[in-house]
Design a protein around this motif. Sequence first.
Motif, PDB file in Angstrom:
ATOM      1  N   PRO B  61      -2.255   0.855-123.358  1.00  0.00           N
ATOM      2  CA  PRO B  61      -0.984   0.120-123.365  1.00  0.00           C
ATOM      3  C   PRO B  61      -0.376   0.064-124.773  1.00  0.00           C
ATOM      4  N   ALA B  62       0.925  -0.018-124.817  1.00  0.00           N
ATOM      5  CA  ALA B  62       1.617  -0.054-126.108  1.00  0.00           C
ATOM      6  C   ALA B  62       2.925  -0.809-125.943  1.00  0.00           C
ATOM      7  N   ARG B  63       3.384  -1.392-127.045  1.00  0.00           N
ATOM      8  CA  ARG B  63       4.737  -1.967-127.043  1.00  0.00           C
ATOM      9  C   ARG B  63       5.674  -0.837-127.447  1.00  0.00           C
ATOM     10  N   VAL B  64       6.673  -0.614-126.596  1.00  0.00           N
ATOM     11  CA  VAL B  64       7.514   0.572-126.798  1.00  0.00           C
ATOM     12  C   VAL B  64       8.911   0.168-127.265  1.00  0.00           C
ATOM     13  N   GLU B  65       9.362   0.856-128.291  1.00  0.00           N
ATOM     14  CA  GLU B  65      10.757   0.720-128.748  1.00  0.00           C
ATOM     15  C   GLU B  65      11.325   2.119-128.773  1.00  0.00           C
ATOM     16  N   ARG B  66      12.551   2.251-128.364  1.00  0.00           N
ATOM     17  CA  ARG B  66      13.100   3.607-128.498  1.00  0.00           C
ATOM     18  C   ARG B  66      14.614   3.553-128.700  1.00  0.00           C
ATOM     19  N   TYR B  68      18.090   6.542-129.666  1.00  0.00           N
ATOM     20  CA  TYR B  68      18.483   7.872-130.124  1.00  0.00           C
ATOM     21  C   TYR B  68      18.713   7.807-131.628  1.00  0.00           C
ATOM     22  N   LEU B  69      18.407   8.894-132.337  1.00  0.00           N
ATOM     23  CA  LEU B  69      18.826   8.944-133.736  1.00  0.00           C
ATOM     24  C   LEU B  69      20.341   8.780-133.722  1.00  0.00           C
ATOM     25  N   GLU B  70      20.884   8.051-134.655  1.00  0.00           N
ATOM     26  CA  GLU B  70      22.288   7.647-134.593  1.00  0.00           C
ATOM     27  C   GLU B  70      23.228   8.840-134.327  1.00  0.00           C
ATOM     28  N   ASP B  71      24.108   8.662-133.342  1.00  0.00           N
ATOM     29  CA  ASP B  71      25.128   9.655-132.997  1.00  0.00           C
ATOM     30  C   ASP B  71      24.559  11.005-132.570  1.00  0.00           C
ATOM     31  N   THR B  72      23.396  10.980-131.938  1.00  0.00           N
ATOM     32  CA  THR B  72      22.802  12.239-131.471  1.00  0.00           C
ATOM     33  C   THR B  72      22.188  12.045-130.087  1.00  0.00           C
ATOM     34  N   ASN B  73      21.741  13.139-129.518  1.00  0.00           N
ATOM     35  CA  ASN B  73      20.921  13.078-128.309  1.00  0.00           C
ATOM     36  C   ASN B  73      19.470  13.395-128.648  1.00  0.00           C
ATOM     37  N   VAL B  74      19.072  13.058-129.868  1.00  0.00           N
ATOM     38  CA  VAL B  74      17.672  13.221-130.284  1.00  0.00           C
ATOM     39  C   VAL B  74      16.989  11.871-130.070  1.00  0.00           C
ATOM     40  N   LEU B  75      15.981  11.874-129.197  1.00  0.00           N
ATOM     41  CA  LEU B  75      15.345  10.620-128.784  1.00  0.00           C
ATOM     42  C   LEU B  75      14.126  10.311-129.639  1.00  0.00           C
ATOM     43  N   CYS B  76      14.032   9.064-130.038  1.00  0.00           N
ATOM     44  CA  CYS B  76      12.905   8.640-130.869  1.00  0.00           C
ATOM     45  C   CYS B  76      12.203   7.463-130.178  1.00  0.00           C
ATOM     46  N   THR B  77      10.956   7.664-129.783  1.00  0.00           N
ATOM     47  CA  THR B  77      10.204   6.610-129.092  1.00  0.00           C
ATOM     48  C   THR B  77       9.071   6.155-130.001  1.00  0.00           C
ATOM     49  N   ARG B  78       8.984   4.837-130.217  1.00  0.00           N
ATOM     50  CA  ARG B  78       7.912   4.300-131.073  1.00  0.00           C
ATOM     51  C   ARG B  78       6.941   3.504-130.206  1.00  0.00           C
ATOM     52  N   PHE B  79       5.658   3.845-130.348  1.00  0.00           N
ATOM     53  CA  PHE B  79       4.614   3.130-129.623  1.00  0.00           C
ATOM     54  C   PHE B  79       3.843   2.285-130.639  1.00  0.00           C
ATOM     55  N   HIS B  80       3.912   0.973-130.463  1.00  0.00           N
ATOM     56  CA  HIS B  80       3.146   0.085-131.346  1.00  0.00           C
ATOM     57  C   HIS B  80       1.842  -0.256-130.635  1.00  0.00           C
ATOM     58  N   GLY B  84      -1.903   0.749-135.318  1.00  0.00           N
ATOM     59  CA  GLY B  84      -0.864   1.567-135.929  1.00  0.00           C
ATOM     60  C   GLY B  84       0.361   1.785-135.061  1.00  0.00           C
ATOM     61  N   THR B  85       1.246   2.638-135.547  1.00  0.00           N
ATOM     62  CA  THR B  85       2.484   2.956-134.832  1.00  0.00           C
ATOM     63  C   THR B  85       2.617   4.472-134.724  1.00  0.00           C
ATOM     64  N   LEU B  86       2.935   4.896-133.519  1.00  0.00           N
ATOM     65  CA  LEU B  86       3.097   6.322-133.254  1.00  0.00           C
ATOM     66  C   LEU B  86       4.565   6.582-132.921  1.00  0.00           C
ATOM     67  N   GLU B  87       5.103   7.668-133.458  1.00  0.00           N
ATOM     68  CA  GLU B  87       6.500   7.991-133.164  1.00  0.00           C
ATOM     69  C   GLU B  87       6.564   9.377-132.500  1.00  0.00           C
ATOM     70  N   VAL B  88       7.310   9.439-131.407  1.00  0.00           N
ATOM     71  CA  VAL B  88       7.517  10.734-130.743  1.00  0.00           C
ATOM     72  C   VAL B  88       9.017  11.038-130.763  1.00  0.00           C
ATOM     73  N   VAL B  89       9.372  12.186-131.308  1.00  0.00           N
ATOM     74  CA  VAL B  89      10.783  12.601-131.337  1.00  0.00           C
ATOM     75  C   VAL B  89      10.958  13.754-130.349  1.00  0.00           C
ATOM     76  N   ASP B  90      11.907  13.590-129.434  1.00  0.00           N
ATOM     77  CA  ASP B  90      12.148  14.599-128.392  1.00  0.00           C
ATOM     78  C   ASP B  90      13.564  15.136-128.495  1.00  0.00           C
ATOM     79  N   LEU B  91      13.694  16.433-128.352  1.00  0.00           N
ATOM     80  CA  LEU B  91      15.038  17.015-128.400  1.00  0.00           C
ATOM     81  C   LEU B  91      15.058  18.393-127.756  1.00  0.00           C
ATOM     82  N   MET B  92      16.259  18.802-127.388  1.00  0.00           N
ATOM     83  CA  MET B  92      16.495  20.198-127.026  1.00  0.00           C
ATOM     84  C   MET B  92      17.410  20.721-128.128  1.00  0.00           C
TER      85      MET B  92
END
Lengths: 163, 615
Positions: B61-66, B68-80, B84-92
């Motif tokens: 389990p994780a606390r999730v914050e997510r 988009y990078l500002e003004d983009t369709n690049v998604l940034c999901t942070r798992f606390h 520690g904290t893990l960041e996943v960046v997703d894009l096409m």
Amino acid sequence: MGGGEDVSWLNWLVWGFASTVFLTALMAGSQRLRLTRMNLPFLLGTMVTADRDKAKLYGVLMHLGNGLVFSLVYVGAFHAWGRASWWLGAVVGVVHAVFVLFVVLPVLPALHPRMARATQGPTEVRQLEPPGFLGLHYGMRTPVSMLVAHVSFGVLLGLLYRF
Amino acid sequence: MGREARIHDYAIIGDGRSTALVSRRGALDWLCWPRFDCASLFGAVLDEERGGTWRVGPPGPARVERAYLEDTNVLCTRFHVEGGTLEVVDLMPMRDEPVGHVVAEHQVLRCVSCERGEVEVEVLYDPRPEYGRVKRPRLEDGGRLGWRLEHERLLVTLRADVDLRPRPEGGLYARFRLRAGERRHFSLTATDDAPAVLPPLGDFTREYVERTTRAWRKWLGRCQYDGPYQREVRRSALVLKTLTFGPSGAVVAAPTTSLPEVLGGSANWDYRYCWVRDSALTARALFGLGYEDEAEAFVTWLLRASWLTQPRMKTFYDVYGRVREKERELPWLRGHAGSRPVRVGNLAASQLQLDSYGEVIDAVAHLARRGGHLDREELKMLRRFGEYVTEVWDQPDEGIWEPRTGRRRHTFSRLMCWAALDRLLELHQLRTLPGIPVERFVEHRERLRLEIETRGWNQRLRSYVKELDGDEVEADLLLMAWYGFENARSWRMQGTHALIEERLGVGDELLYRGESSPERGEGAFGICCFWRAEFLARGGGPFEKAEEVFHRVLRHANDVGLFGEELEPETGEARGNFPQAFTHVGLISAALALEEARRHRQPVWRPRRWEEART
């Protein structure tokens, strides 16, 4: 040339070009029919440009030029035999396909400036998938479609070319 | 892997040819390659077990914050997580400048990094081609060239800088630890007509993230909206762009199929096509935001698409303008939250929707008013559409909401036939469209007005009604003001709005689309809620009320600003295909109307626009 007859340059130019167009159409058709992802114009074009669309255009022109050069080899063989026929064309086509599959494709990663090598993996410049043994990375039916296309090329040229 | 994701939990990434949905758990659960309407490679959104997924995230389990990078369709999901904290960046990937290497035709990039502490990461790559019909596809280890999956003509290659191992039950799996500052990269590419392009990882991947970010920001930099709802309007513009098929300019209604309008129900439809009924509003939204090129490409696509079927217009076309009339069910899929059947293709293509004519011709009128060029053949086609409308407008049709319950005499369809003739006459007056039978068009336009004002009006209810001589209302009647048939301030529209509010209002300023929506278990309809805000902004009510309604509807977007087709009235959660272009078009249109109205309240000089000239 052998056979004592001079090469008919006009015949070579016209029918060599026609056979190349047929070969190109056949290979494009085999891509659309999901037989292979072997795209010779794309592979040739990416030797000179990184732009996908321009590569396809340049590649078609290069492929037509290559076809003419290769048809000269076929014509040379016909003259060496002293005649041209569909089955002689087919025999040269088999030799041509075997040469491409067993000689050209394995050395392609070394020749192509944008092709990755299986031993090193892709780099910033070399990102194109290499063809693998017999071009099988481009689909299991690649060797068959290459063979059929080249034999058809030889058959057509053998039928059309006249001394 | 835990609880099934809700529709509301998804975010979209895309490159203008296809899109992917990524859940809050870091699972890429929907991806159709190479086009929006092709079979899915990952389809867990429709069946968690059978559909296929690609998850990158912490195992527990994780606390999730997510965001988009500002003004983009690049998604940034942070798992606390603990430790520690893990960041996943997703894009096409997208690009706005030429690059010196061959680019992959289709690609998804995922970058995982540890922001703080030390975190365990779990990766599950489980593709299931053809909507999960292929249960255990053969994944071939290509060594440094990646993991290959070949299905029909598509070759999909996964490259990663972590050690992935095959699982006995199918797919690939990895579990590893990352310390603060460490990163790993994944690149999934696909090709269907040429040798694959296999991008390297590491710095090259990060460069792609930056390049894609720049490309989206550059595109969004052209957005001319300067009102107070910047965040929502700009997100909606990005959604529209993501749902626009770059090579043709067509806008798909949604990137998904069969996400249910009713959880557990059977109202599950394929929306991966371009609906003609959305055209006028879409054109207006794009023009209104300053995206002239996109709007022109869209209208041009519309005319090209309807060319082959003229003077009949189909309900929708595919991204290349082809008619798709077949529909089939996928019995091996359980459906989202057990909502069966899962359908691909849509039988609504062959329905008669007379409103389409008004919507297309109004979109063309938007183009013409802005100086857009129409060639001779297109003008001829418009004339034929007009003539056809004069022949068929009094027929019953399926109507804008395409129910599969037969044809009726819909007031809204009459309204749109009226709009079609009215716009054609306007184009004639502007000298754009010569040679139309003016008298015939005027005569039928007046007959339509008479019929709408008599049989489409219920004197007892003091309201326009959904069907001729009927006594039910529908939210689309609010568009009478939008299309210029009635002034929003008129007593007739005031009466209609009051009845719509009374009978269709639900929850916190939300609106059903029709009176039968609650008994069918439907939610509030996204675009109808925005239509109401726009109606009020156009003079149908006080400006403050318009802004309040708009503001309240906006609160129902998900955490990254996306709307589906419908909203659960109690919770505001999304229902139906997701995200929905039409709802975001409604949002943009209402925001633009609010800005127009705001300027009326604080008079400043501005160029006179056509809409004002008419009223």
